[in-house]
Design an enzyme around this catalytic site. Structure first.
Site, PDB file in Angstrom:
ATOM      1  N   TYR A   1      35.132  46.431  40.698  1.00 21.45           N
ATOM      2  CA  TYR A   1      34.195  45.372  40.310  1.00 21.45           C
ATOM      3  C   TYR A   1      32.854  45.991  39.945  1.00 21.45           C
ATOM      4  CZ  TYR A   1      31.642  45.538  44.812  1.00 21.45           C
ATOM      5  OH  TYR A   1      30.870  45.926  45.888  1.00 21.45           O
ATOM      6  N   CYS A   2      32.090  45.239  39.160  1.00 25.33           N
ATOM      7  CA  CYS A   2      30.759  45.734  38.802  1.00 25.33           C
ATOM      8  C   CYS A   2      29.762  44.579  38.806  1.00 25.33           C
ATOM      9  CB  CYS A   2      30.773  46.501  37.486  1.00 25.33           C
ATOM     10  SG  CYS A   2      31.429  45.605  36.072  1.00 25.33           S
ATOM     11  N   ARG A   3      28.971  44.442  37.738  1.00 29.33           N
ATOM     12  CA  ARG A   3      27.868  43.480  37.750  1.00 29.33           C
ATOM     13  C   ARG A   3      28.292  42.061  37.406  1.00 29.33           C
ATOM     14  NH1 ARG A   3      23.954  47.622  34.422  1.00 29.33           N
ATOM     15  NH2 ARG A   3      23.053  48.734  36.229  1.00 29.33           N
TER      16      ARG A   3
END
Length: 223
Positions: free
Chosen positions: A181-183
């Site tokens: 996952y990221c932003r």
């Protein structure tokens, strides 16, 4: 007649005030800044580098957002840190982001084309992730910059920022499923990490949303 005039003045004042906020949002760089600040506070220098603008231009965009009361500041020594003014700002951006994906074909097409090229069209939701977190057969990786991870992350996630991929991604246990996952939906790090992992034989998938969406749901976070 006087009552009618007062009603018209009231409505014009209200909608005029709202339009000032929408004007502040009517710029792609300022929208990207809001998406970026949802991760946590940042200086204008960091923001400028992230959005590919000069410090002077980034500062101008921040002033517009500040005048619209969408961002706030705090000073620490010689540095000024910018942050979202309150959680409602992210909620508004979240709704605008979702509406754009649903209603603007070009946005959805660009998003799908990008993910198709990286074989990352498949994703899981936050609800699905919460069910999977209890499994020992899972590795959750946060591919945002290390500083953002330190400011807050999903419990059990390990930090694997882009500059550490060569060292860390290839050493993950091959028999476990990896969720990256990221932003948020418009962040490319998770898609690229999934593409790289799948190319090496991993069972990898990305989280559809990002850390701010997790935090916005009131779910536990770790620091």
């Amino acid at each position: 007649m006087q009552i009618s005039m007062e009603k018209r003045k009231f409505k014009e004042s209200v909608y005029s005030g709202i339009s000032q906020l929408t004007k502040a949002l009517s710029n792609p760089h300022r929208l990207e800044i809001i998406d970026l600040l949802a991760q946590g506070e940042k200086t204008v220098e960091v923001i400028a580098e992230e959005i590919g603008q000069s410090v002077a231009n980034a500062s101008q965009h921040l002033q517009v957002l500040k005048q619209a009361r969408l961002v706030s500041t705090r000073r620490q020594g010689h540095y000024i840190f910018y942050n979202l003014a309150n959680p409602d700002v992210f909620s508004a951006w979240q709704s605008l982001r979702s509406l754009s994906i649903r209603q603007i074909p070009d946005v959805k097409q660009v998003l799908n084309d990008f993910r198709h090229e990286r074989n990352s069209l498949e994703a899981i939701s936050i609800d699905e992730l919460t069910e999977k977190l209890a499994s020992d057969d899972l590795i959750l990786v946060d591919v945002r910059p290390a500083e953002e991870y330190r400011m807050g992350h999903i419990p059990q996630a390990i930090s694997v920022p882009v500059d550490q991929w060569d060292v860390q991604l290839d050493t993950l246990p091959l028999h476990k499923e990896v969720i990256a996952y990221c932003r948020g939906p418009f962040c490319v790090f998770a898609d690229e990490a999934v593409a790289r992992l799948r190319g090496k034989g991993y069972r990898a998938i990305r989280l559809e949303e990002g850390f701010p969406d997790w935090k916005g749901r009131g779910l536990p976070i770790a620091c």
